[in-house]
Design a protein around this motif. Structure first.
Motif, short mmCIF file in Angstrom:
data_model
loop_
_atom_site.label_atom_id
_atom_site.label_comp_id
_atom_site.label_asym_id
_atom_site.label_seq_id
_atom_site.Cartn_x
_atom_site.Cartn_y
_atom_site.Cartn_z
N PHE A 1 0.82 -1.22 0.00
CA PHE A 1 0.00 0.00 0.00
C PHE A 1 0.84 1.27 0.00
CE2 PHE A 1 -2.07 3.32 2.61
CZ PHE A 1 -3.25 3.52 1.90
N ARG A 2 1.94 1.26 0.73
CA ARG A 2 2.67 2.51 0.97
C ARG A 2 3.64 2.88 -0.14
NH1 ARG A 2 6.62 2.18 6.05
NH2 ARG A 2 6.84 4.33 5.36
N THR B 1 4.05 10.40 1.49
CA THR B 1 2.80 10.47 2.24
C THR B 1 2.05 11.73 1.85
OG1 THR B 1 3.62 11.77 4.11
CG2 THR B 1 3.93 9.36 4.21
N ILE B 2 0.81 11.82 2.26
CA ILE B 2 0.03 13.02 1.98
C ILE B 2 0.64 14.25 2.65
CG2 ILE B 2 -1.55 12.63 3.93
CD1 ILE B 2 -3.81 13.76 2.16
N LEU B 3 1.27 14.06 3.82
CA LEU B 3 1.88 15.20 4.50
C LEU B 3 3.13 15.69 3.77
CD1 LEU B 3 1.41 14.23 8.25
CD2 LEU B 3 0.04 15.76 6.83
N GLU C 1 -2.28 4.00 10.83
CA GLU C 1 -2.32 4.81 12.05
C GLU C 1 -1.01 4.73 12.82
OE1 GLU C 1 -7.12 4.11 12.76
OE2 GLU C 1 -5.63 3.00 13.92
N ARG C 2 -0.46 3.52 12.94
CA ARG C 2 0.71 3.31 13.80
C ARG C 2 2.03 3.63 13.10
NH1 ARG C 2 1.42 -2.70 15.18
NH2 ARG C 2 2.40 -2.65 13.12
N ASP C 3 2.14 3.28 11.81
CA ASP C 3 3.43 3.36 11.13
C ASP C 3 3.57 4.56 10.20
OD1 ASP C 3 4.15 0.94 12.36
OD2 ASP C 3 3.20 -0.23 10.77
N LEU C 4 2.47 5.01 9.59
CA LEU C 4 2.57 6.16 8.69
C LEU C 4 2.35 7.48 9.44
CD1 LEU C 4 0.84 5.46 5.24
CD2 LEU C 4 3.27 5.72 5.76
#
Length: 297
Positions: A38-39, A126-128, A205-208
């Motif tokens: 996914f990532r 990532t989105i950020l 939630e935990r890793d990204l």
């Protein structure tokens, strides 16, 4: 699965099948495998031959975000350029047809390849990181005449504008309306065991985003539309989009009400909508309407 002689299995299909088998006996392990898939974007989109001359004419630059080199592109040097934000697994030159049209109309244009995409460094993003790149480009170029986001890039662009980036107009093409839909859409598109969705969400939630306790609300286009300080918005979507389902368009349109102009097409799907000549013309017309005096590049 039996294959015809001389044909090979799509590697994504093979991975999906392996994850589904693993999910039956070790769902936690399968969840980690799904998250790894996914990532990271699969492969790198190539520049189409028709767009190669545009790349050669671009004024190219380099930013660093989260320790990763980000390739940037600019055409023209006028004030208030149009920012173009590509989607997941894509690159800035995915907007080639729109770049050419905007240039012809006298606009300056800015775009980039996100980390793990195109000519940029890294293997993922990532989105950020998208938002940080958009902010850096704002610092370099000032207020944008318009900001155009495609797919995942639309989600990131709405977030950036909500959180302070300035633009005269905002366009979302085939836009993802919520980060949640990326997770559920990933499970659906790869035909993964639905039990993996919960594991995937927990890894996100935990890793990204371990420091984002409310990420599912924060990364949602319909949330707090009053905080998106733009009066002119255009939403473009295709009814047959199987990646960003059309209900996401309707959800966003309802949230932004009379501020949003709407263009709903048919038969273009998720990918062709961004290069369709009528869509390109409609977006360029909208950007023309957003352009103030002296904004031509």
């Amino acid at each position: 699965m039996r294959l015809q002689k001389g044909r090979t299995m799509d590697p994504t299909v093979a991975v999906s099948a392996a994850l589904n088998v693993t999910a039956k006996v070790a769902p936690g392990l399968a969840g980690r495998g799904a998250f790894a898939l996914f990532r990271r974007p699969i492969g790198k989109a190539r520049v189409r031959p028709v767009d190669a001359p545009l790349v050669e004419r671009a004024d190219r630059g380099r930013l660093t975000v989260a320790g990763k080199g980000v390739e940037t592109y600019r055409w023209g040097d006028g004030p208030r350029p149009v920012l173009l934000v590509h989607g997941w697994g894509s690159r800035g030159m995915r907007f080639g047809a729109l770049i050419a049209e905007l240039q012809e109309r006298g606009h300056s244009v800015v775009t980039f390849d996100a980390p793990g995409h195109g000519e940029s460094g890294g293997t993922s993003t990532t989105i950020l990181e998208y938002v940080d790149i958009i902010r850096e480009l704002q610092l370099e170029h000032g207020v944008f005449g318009a900001a155009v986001g495609y797919s995942f890039g639309s989600l990131a662009t709405f977030l950036a504008v909500r959180e302070g980036v300035k633009t005269e107009a905002l366009v979302g093409i085939a836009g993802v309306s919520r980060f949640d839909h990326l997770v559920s859409g990933f499970i659906e598109e790869l035909r993964l065991d639905t039990r993996l969705e919960g594991y995937l969400r927990r890894h996100v939630e935990r890793d990204l985003f371990p420091e984002e306790p409310d990420l599912w609300r924060r990364f949602a286009v319909p949330r707090a539309p009053e905080e998106v300080a733009v009066e002119r918005i255009l939403l473009v979507h295709d009814e047959d989009d199987r990646r960003a389902r059309v209900h996401q368009f309707h959800e966003t349109a309802e949230a932004y009400g009379s501020r949003a102009d709407l263009l709903l097409t048919q038969g273009l799907g998720h990918h062709r909508v961004i290069t369709d000549p009528q869509v390109v013309t409609r977006v360029a017309d909208f950007v023309d309407g957003a352009r103030g005096p002296g904004a031509a590049g």
